[in-house]
Design an enzyme around this catalytic site. Sequence first.
Site, short mmCIF file in Angstrom:
data_model
loop_
_atom_site.label_atom_id
_atom_site.label_comp_id
_atom_site.label_asym_id
_atom_site.label_seq_id
_atom_site.Cartn_x
_atom_site.Cartn_y
_atom_site.Cartn_z
N LYS A 116 0.82 -1.22 0.00
CA LYS A 116 0.00 0.00 0.00
C LYS A 116 0.85 1.27 0.00
CE LYS A 116 -3.13 -3.02 0.26
NZ LYS A 116 -3.59 -3.57 -1.01
N GLU A 199 -2.48 7.09 8.17
CA GLU A 199 -3.46 7.81 7.35
C GLU A 199 -4.38 8.59 8.26
OE1 GLU A 199 -5.88 5.44 4.72
OE2 GLU A 199 -4.19 5.02 3.40
N HIS A 234 -15.82 -6.01 7.61
CA HIS A 234 -15.08 -5.99 6.35
C HIS A 234 -15.54 -7.06 5.37
CE1 HIS A 234 -12.72 -2.88 8.05
NE2 HIS A 234 -12.25 -3.66 8.99
N ARG A 291 -7.97 -8.02 -9.45
CA ARG A 291 -8.68 -9.27 -9.75
C ARG A 291 -10.09 -8.94 -10.21
NH1 ARG A 291 -9.08 -8.37 -4.07
NH2 ARG A 291 -11.25 -7.93 -3.59
C1 MV4 Z 1 -10.00 3.74 6.21
C2 MV4 Z 1 -11.12 4.18 6.92
C3 MV4 Z 1 -11.12 5.46 7.41
N1 MV4 Z 1 -10.06 6.26 7.19
N2 MV4 Z 1 -8.96 4.58 6.02
C4 MV4 Z 1 -11.31 -0.81 5.73
C5 MV4 Z 1 -10.97 -1.77 4.69
C6 MV4 Z 1 -9.76 -1.25 4.02
N3 MV4 Z 1 -9.90 -1.41 2.60
C7 MV4 Z 1 -9.67 0.18 4.43
N4 MV4 Z 1 -10.71 0.41 5.37
C8 MV4 Z 1 -10.91 1.64 5.89
N5 MV4 Z 1 -9.89 2.53 5.70
C9 MV4 Z 1 -9.02 5.81 6.50
N6 MV4 Z 1 -7.98 6.62 6.32
C10 MV4 Z 1 -12.17 3.29 7.11
C11 MV4 Z 1 -12.07 2.02 6.59
C12 MV4 Z 1 -13.22 1.17 6.81
C13 MV4 Z 1 -13.97 0.69 5.74
C14 MV4 Z 1 -13.65 0.96 4.41
C15 MV4 Z 1 -14.39 0.47 3.38
C16 MV4 Z 1 -15.50 -0.31 3.65
C17 MV4 Z 1 -15.85 -0.59 4.93
C18 MV4 Z 1 -15.10 -0.12 5.99
C19 MV4 Z 1 -15.45 -0.41 7.31
C20 MV4 Z 1 -14.70 0.05 8.34
C21 MV4 Z 1 -13.58 0.83 8.09
#
Ligand code: MV4
Length: 550
Positions: A116, A199, A234, A291
């Site tokens: 990442k 982040e 998730h 994918r």
């Molecule tokens: C985040 C976020 C808030 N702020 N990054 C969760 C899965 C991963 N792909 C990244 N995720 C998140 N990153 C920042 N800077 C909140 C999440 C997150 C989330 C993101 C997408 C879909 C569902 C989620 C559920 C909880 C937290």
Amino acid sequence: MFKKILIANRGEIAVRVVRACREMGIASVSVYSEADTDALHARLADEAVCCGPPRATESYLDIAKIVSIAKETGADAVHPGYGFLSENADFAKAVTDAGITFIGPTPEVIAAMGLKIAARERMIAAGVPVVPGGDRIEDPAEAAQAAEAMGYPVLVKASAGGGGRGMRRVDGPEELEAALERAASEAEAAFGDGAVYLEKFVDGPRHIEFQVMSDAHGHTIHLGERECSIQRRHQKLVEESPAYGMTDEVRAAMGDAAVRAAEAVGYVGAGTVEFLMDASGSWYFLEMNTRIQVEHPVTEAVTGVDLVQTQIRMAAGEKLELAQSQVALSGHAIEVRIYAEDPDKGFIPSPGPIVGWRAPEGAGIRLDTGFEGGQTVTPHYDPMIAKLIVHADTRAAAIDQLAAALDDYVIAGIRTGLPFLRRVCENAVYRKGQYDTAFIEDHMSDPLPPLDDATRDLVFAAVGKRASEEQAGATAFEVALPKTEALAVRCDGDGVTVEGRAIALDVLREDGPIVELASAGVLTLVPRKKGGYDVGLRDRMLRVKCDADG
Ligand code: MV4
């Protein structure tokens, strides 16, 4: 074009790829583990080869084994599906080194997007907005400065993580150092790479992702977005296209960014660029998935583009004939994922035999399934049974169609997410469309209200009827509705009557009686080993105890 494709996967996505192969006149080879000897994906392919014991690391994840089967069967391409080896750069390289085409981007691109920190840097260079954040953290003092500068709360993320793994929220400076240490050691243990970065925490975000498609000749387009905010721990549950409130302007800007992201890394094939969108509508690159995704069917529905076939064509070196201006989104599509899960036990996986099965069908309804009636969901792999996809003119019509299809869908014998998904369809916030990633926590955690009297009588009557048929002579049963109420029902000849009849199911085993009641849809009554029944009814899964007291 390829002559024969080996599908390095199982379940519904393997079945989906078999279908694409058939439609394209390409022979298909499935691999299956010893736990999947009966599986649909093995049965439907032109050839099927056992790839090892049930444990995934010894079968579906065994790179040498899969590559050797591809060579032995004379496959000229490998489709990795999603999960398993689909984003494993070593696998893509092993396939390529064997002189076989990997259907996906190059190993270098897979590796670059898997890290990442590197991915963020490449996106910044390509002019794609990323979440405010920083480089790899080498020194806690520097991290504290960086966190102070962006403002708490911040997230510590593992560079090799993704999909929520290796992520930790930090609310103030006093928590930072410990969080960094723990995240780094967890990442080292989980991924063999302890690199972490910071982040800015985006509060209550929406998850909106863009489908991209690139050919090997420098042409990339996007195929609109998918709204994937409805998830639990998730694990996505509901995906839609288009996203609620998406305007042509925002779609064009985000789509452009997604295309730039793919171009920046020399992408080939089908990919997904994930964004977070905050409450103010600001959006940021999150991750790129290299994918085909579980939720690709909603994009297929609204664009009319077959993504799996196109993905195969791109891998074969064909030109992508579709111009961006020819991509139009039509109507509204929703996908729900149906897992074998137990709502009474925190939705933990609940594998087991499917004793009764009736699939919904009709115009605008698509079911992508790895199972059918009579088969067993094994505990060895992901508990997703099927995906139900609906497509209608409007979002409201799509939700109505989804609700009706969920009512028609019978999976008896194991507990599934069907009742929960049915309740999502009724939820006022969901129907409004104004939800974010906290939707389930915020709006779906209330206990169910008690059953209304008429429905309750139907449940009692049906259970009483079945039980009295089975235990001739028994006249009274205690019927317990878990967590809400417990009652007794008498079956003394003139006490309860029921208009019940057996309905035709694809598979109905002796131990899976099903009663259809005109006014309440399908009621499934599955006897439990310890006595009583699991009763499935629309948005409910009830555990009913029957104590015959003569
Ligand atoms: C985040 C976020 C808030 N702020 N990054 C969760 C899965 C991963 N792909 C990244 N995720 C998140 N990153 C920042 N800077 C909140 C999440 C997150 C989330 C993101 C997408 C879909 C569902 C989620 C559920 C909880 C937290």
